[in-house]
Design a protein around this motif. Structure first.
Motif, PDB file in Angstrom:
ATOM      1  N   LYS A 149      37.015 -39.184  14.680  1.00  0.00           N
ATOM      2  CA  LYS A 149      36.090 -38.199  14.118  1.00  0.00           C
ATOM      3  C   LYS A 149      36.199 -38.163  12.597  1.00  0.00           C
ATOM      4  CE  LYS A 149      35.482 -34.787  17.835  1.00  0.00           C
ATOM      5  NZ  LYS A 149      35.711 -33.372  18.209  1.00  0.00           N
ATOM      6  N   GLU A 155      27.961 -41.974  17.082  1.00  0.00           N
ATOM      7  CA  GLU A 155      29.049 -41.215  17.685  1.00  0.00           C
ATOM      8  C   GLU A 155      29.570 -41.834  18.984  1.00  0.00           C
ATOM      9  OE1 GLU A 155      28.262 -36.589  16.651  1.00  0.00           O
ATOM     10  OE2 GLU A 155      26.726 -37.502  17.911  1.00  0.00           O
ATOM     11  N   HIS A 175      20.573 -32.469  15.663  1.00  0.00           N
ATOM     12  CA  HIS A 175      21.276 -32.594  16.953  1.00  0.00           C
ATOM     13  C   HIS A 175      20.790 -31.518  17.923  1.00  0.00           C
ATOM     14  CE1 HIS A 175      24.439 -32.995  19.926  1.00  0.00           C
ATOM     15  NE2 HIS A 175      24.857 -34.086  19.313  1.00  0.00           N
ATOM     16  N   TYR A 233      25.467 -37.371  22.445  1.00  0.00           N
ATOM     17  CA  TYR A 233      26.049 -38.144  21.346  1.00  0.00           C
ATOM     18  C   TYR A 233      24.980 -38.999  20.683  1.00  0.00           C
ATOM     19  CZ  TYR A 233      30.598 -36.814  23.239  1.00  0.00           C
ATOM     20  OH  TYR A 233      31.689 -36.099  23.675  1.00  0.00           O
ATOM     21  N   LYS A 243      32.406 -40.833  22.033  1.00  0.00           N
ATOM     22  CA  LYS A 243      32.044 -40.627  23.433  1.00  0.00           C
ATOM     23  C   LYS A 243      32.967 -41.419  24.355  1.00  0.00           C
ATOM     24  CE  LYS A 243      28.252 -41.116  26.742  1.00  0.00           C
ATOM     25  NZ  LYS A 243      26.871 -41.607  26.973  1.00  0.00           N
TER      26      LYS A 243
END
Length: 318
Positions: free
Chosen positions: A46, A7, A64, A3, A11
């Protein structure tokens, strides 16, 4: 799943959901309602986070570590066992940072070329983090010329922080290799479809980026320079990278507004790494649609279409 900083609220909710599920399994207590409520919170969070991303956060998502790379996309969209990787520039060496070969997508023959990053430390070093040497661009050009000979559509996947900046790359003609590719791609008499699947930086991206159709995945970026490099030049430090990202107008939305690209390919909520198969399907559908739209163009029409597209990007003030 790793994450990013922004984010972390997701998590925390994911950890709550896992704990809820575990308690239900171990105690035999029905926790379905509680778990369902947490699931709803995860989806809401989200939507809140990914619906309001800053340019710098999109840059972070494009990098990522779980995000699918070129070979992942190739394996995800081509017909089973149809991809045949081709190696070497027939001049110096094979460049592992640039991959390519023949394949079929729903029976349609294509030449797929793209920059490839690595997952492990060893593989990242081997592929130089997706930064190609001159032989990589010369390999890409060799494969495009082969595709042109048989009128096979060319698909290019871009995911690179730039061309490799090493001394040996300059000695072997890095600038000339990129310029040659741009020149040749402008005159290629076969359809070329370009998709930015991650990072699209500088000449490293343009070396395989001159397409009749150019698309970007939703969480990618495309610019003449990376935000960190821009910050280091203007402010002599990386601390202003977020400011640079805002100023560079590098997001897919910015690129579409400026008519640099033809469209944006949707990703799963949160990014391609959350559900790679959805991303593969969206890319596959886009490729097949564009091949169909370009199929009836003559070679000269494809060349004119491509050249006019890029010439129109410039703005001239008298």
């Amino acid at each position: 799943m790793e994450y990013l900083d922004f984010e972390l609220p997701i998590k925390e909710l994911m950890e709550q959901y896992q704990t809820c599920s575990l308690v239900g399994e171990e105690s035999g207590v029905d926790m379905k309602l509680a778990c369902s409520q947490i699931e709803d919170k995860i989806i809401e969070k989200k939507k809140e986070i990914y619906g309001n991303l800053t340019p710098w956060q999109r840059v972070q998502l494009s990098r990522h570590p779980d995000r699918p790379y070129t070979l992942d996309f190739i394996n995800g969209i081509v017909d089973k066992d149809s991809f045949v990787e081709l190696h070497g520039d027939r001049n110096f060496a094979d460049d592992p940072a640039m991959v390519g070969g023949l394949a079929k997508i729903d029976g349609q023959s294509v030449m797929i070329i793209g920059t490839q990053k690595g997952r492990t430390t060893k593989e990242r070093q081997h592929r130089r983090f997706g930064m190609s040497n001159p032989e990589g661009y010369r390999k890409a050009l060799r494969l495009m010329k082969l595709a042109e000979k048989f009128r096979i559509p060319v698909i290019t996947f871009i995911d690179t922080p730039g061309a490799y900046p090493g001394l040996e790359a300059e000695e072997r003609g890095q600038g000339e290799a990129i310029a040659r590719n741009i020149y040749e791609m402008c005159q290629m008499k076969t359809p070329i479809i370009t998709i930015i699947i991650g990072e699209g930086a500088s000449g490293g991206a343009l070396g395989i980026g001159v397409g009749n159709k150019v698309y970007m995945l939703e969480n990618t970026w495309y610019s003449v320079i990376a935000p960190e490099s821009c910050s280091s030049i203007l402010w002599r430090s990386w601390e202003h990278k977020e400011t640079a990202a805002n100023a560079l107008k590098l997001t897919p939305q910015d690129m579409l507004k400026e008519k640099i690209i033809d469209g944006i390919i949707e990703e799963p909520l949160g990014g391609a790494h959350y559900d790679p198969q959805v991303a593969y399907n969206n890319v596959k559908k886009n490729i097949l649609t564009n091949i169909k739209s370009l199929k009836n163009f003559t070679g000269d029409e494809l060349v004119n279409h491509r050249q006019e597209k890029f010439i129109a990007m410039g703005r001239f003030v008298g």
